[in-house]
Design an enzyme around this catalytic site. Structure first.
Site: not given
Ligand code: GLN
Length: 477
Positions: A76, A151, A175
């Site tokens: 990532k 994400s 994410s």
């Molecule tokens: N969707 C969640 C957020 O927007 C999780 C994001 C993540 O785990 N980085 O914070």
């Protein structure tokens, strides 16, 4: 060429002379090109990957290859790799080159993994659809009109579409697990502190963890045993010894599993997700495990608690992108104040700005107690209740997501709806315990669906063994 879905089959074919690692790398590079429309990779390290492949191939043949020899991995765009760019999906550090490698990258390379490129993600990991990336949305390979989740969207799609064998994502509130569910692959969020965050761009430091995205539980276990463990560079990394996860994948006894009835009656739960969760409960009962409903009275509070705390932490973590230290500096700035204001206004995306503003608000003197202080207290309740359930049960079973992958653009105008879709993943994040999403079904339209299992603190070995068992049993039916 065969599409490989496990490291053991890659290694076997290299040893028998059927496969040259460089051919496999070339195949992945070709597929990345063919599937460019998915927008999964921000940058590909073609020459390096080919070069490494030659060396690692020889090592495998001579029997001196590391645990991950032959594993082609994507990372990532939040994970630092010395001499390579890392941008967190953001314009603000678009041209930043890492001056050191994250501990996870060092450990991957030490075991002969090949890193093929960096993968698209929501800006600073803030999002659940990969639509908040400076590099544009990522598409789900099962249906190009749908999001891959986020994400770590690029990381999940890359595995789904066969652009690499495995990925490393990060999971703050889902994410790794949510995109894994949307893309039909395995995604594990480890216990808070199991994996070092040294060299991982921070979003919310009391939540962030690195986790593997793979086709098989065996490969997730292997990756975990390589990346987990103490680290002098991260004081939050636990000193607890790391089990050889890949060697403890047999289930020795029947398990006690709790499911949370509130999750199944929750508003907005898609009927196909509900049906798959119920089928999974039934399958486990049929196999002789105990599965019982245990009430979790805090379900309505998990999303607001998670967002107050993560936005507060993000507003502090992102203060470093000030146009002075590194990254984008506005050409329109004339003094220190306009350097801060203009650089940040011009280079952060809308969602990141929203979170910095809300995070600063909940931490401000007049509102701290009502929001941040209260959310911390509620977090403790959620954690204690979850730990209590896990005192009497091995795992908690719940859906990974309320529905299958949604349409690109469908939720972008409504951040609150987007946040609410995290309802099932943030509990484990608030509690700091491990959770895995398993690809156990599909909708009638062929969209992947995940089922999630939460395990005990530092109980990754048990969680992985059970996951392998359940995937095997499900396949056999
Ligand atoms: N969707 C969640 C957020 O927007 C999780 C994001 C993540 O785990 N980085 O914070």
């Amino acid at each position: 060429m065969e599409q490989y879905t496990s490291l053991s089959s890659v290694q076997k074919d290299i040893k028998s002379g059927k496969l040259q690692l460089v051919e496999l790398v070339n195949k992945y590079l070709e597929r990345i090109e063919d599937k460019k429309h998915l927008n999964a990779f921000v940058e590909v390290y073609a020459a390096e990957a080919r070069q490494q492949a030659v060396t690692v191939n020889e090592k495998i043949l001579s029997g001196s290859g590391g645990k991950l020899a032959g594993m082609v991995v994507g990372i990532k765009d939040l994970i630092c790799y010395q001499g390579h760019k890392v941008s967190a999906g953001s314009k603000i550090i678009e041209n930043y080159t890492s001056i050191f490698s994250s501990t996870v990258v060092e450990r991957l390379l030490a075991e002969d993994a090949i890193i093929i490129g960096r993968q698209n993600c929501d800006e600073f990991a803030m999002g659940g659809s990969n639509e908040n990336s400076y590099y544009g949305a990522v598409k789900n390979d099962a249906d190009n009109s749908k999001v891959p989740g986020g994400s770590s969207g690029g990381s999940a799609v890359a595995v789904q579409a066969g652009l690499c064998l495995a990925s490393l994502g990060t999971d703050t509130g889902g994410s790794v697990r949510q995109p894994a569910a949307f893309c039909g692959v395995v995604g594990l969020k480890p216990t808070y502190g199991r994996v070092s965050r040294h060299g991982i761009i921070a979003y919310a430091s009391s939540f962030d963890q690195v986790g593997p995205i793979t086709h098989t539980v065996e490969d997730a276990a292997l990756l975990m045993e390589v990346i987990a463990g103490p680290d002098d560079y991260d004081s939050t990394a636990s000193q607890l010894p790391v089990p050889e996860y890949s060697q403890c994948l047999t289930l020795s006894e029947k398990k006690r599993i709790a499911y949370l009835p509130e999750t199944l009656s929750s508003e907005g739960l898609d009927p196909e997700v509900k049906a798959l969760t119920e089928q999974t409960i039934q399958r486990l009962l049929d196999e002789g495990h105990s599965v019982e409903p245990i009430s979790f009275p805090y379900l309505d509070y998990v999303v607001p608690t998670y967002y107050i705390l993560t936005m507060a932490e993000a507003s502090s973590n992102l203060a470093r992108y000030d146009g002075v230290h590194y990254g984008y500096r506005s050409p329109n700035a004339v003094d220190l104040e306009t350097t801060y204001k203009k650089s940040r206004s011009e280079a952060f995306g809308a969602e990141v700005k929203r979170r910095i503003l809300l995070g600063s608000f909940v931490l401000s003197a007049g509102h701290y107690d009502a929001f941040y202080g209260k959310a911390q207290r509620v977090r403790r309740l959620i954690r204690e209740k979850t730990d209590e359930i896990l005192e009497n049960h091995d795992f908690i079973l719940l859906p990974t997501t309320p529905g299958p992958a949604f349409g690109i653009g469908e939720k972008t105008d409504d951040p609150v709806t987007m946040y609410l879709a995290d309802i099932f993943t943030v509990q484990a994040s608030l509690a700091g315990i491990p959770a895995i999403s398993l690809p156990l079904g599909k909708t009638n339209n062929n969209l992947p669906l995940g089922v999630q299992f939460i395990g005990k603190r530092f109980g990754e070995a048990e969680l992985l063994a059970f996951s392998k068992y359940l995937l095997d049993v499900t396949k056999a039916h």
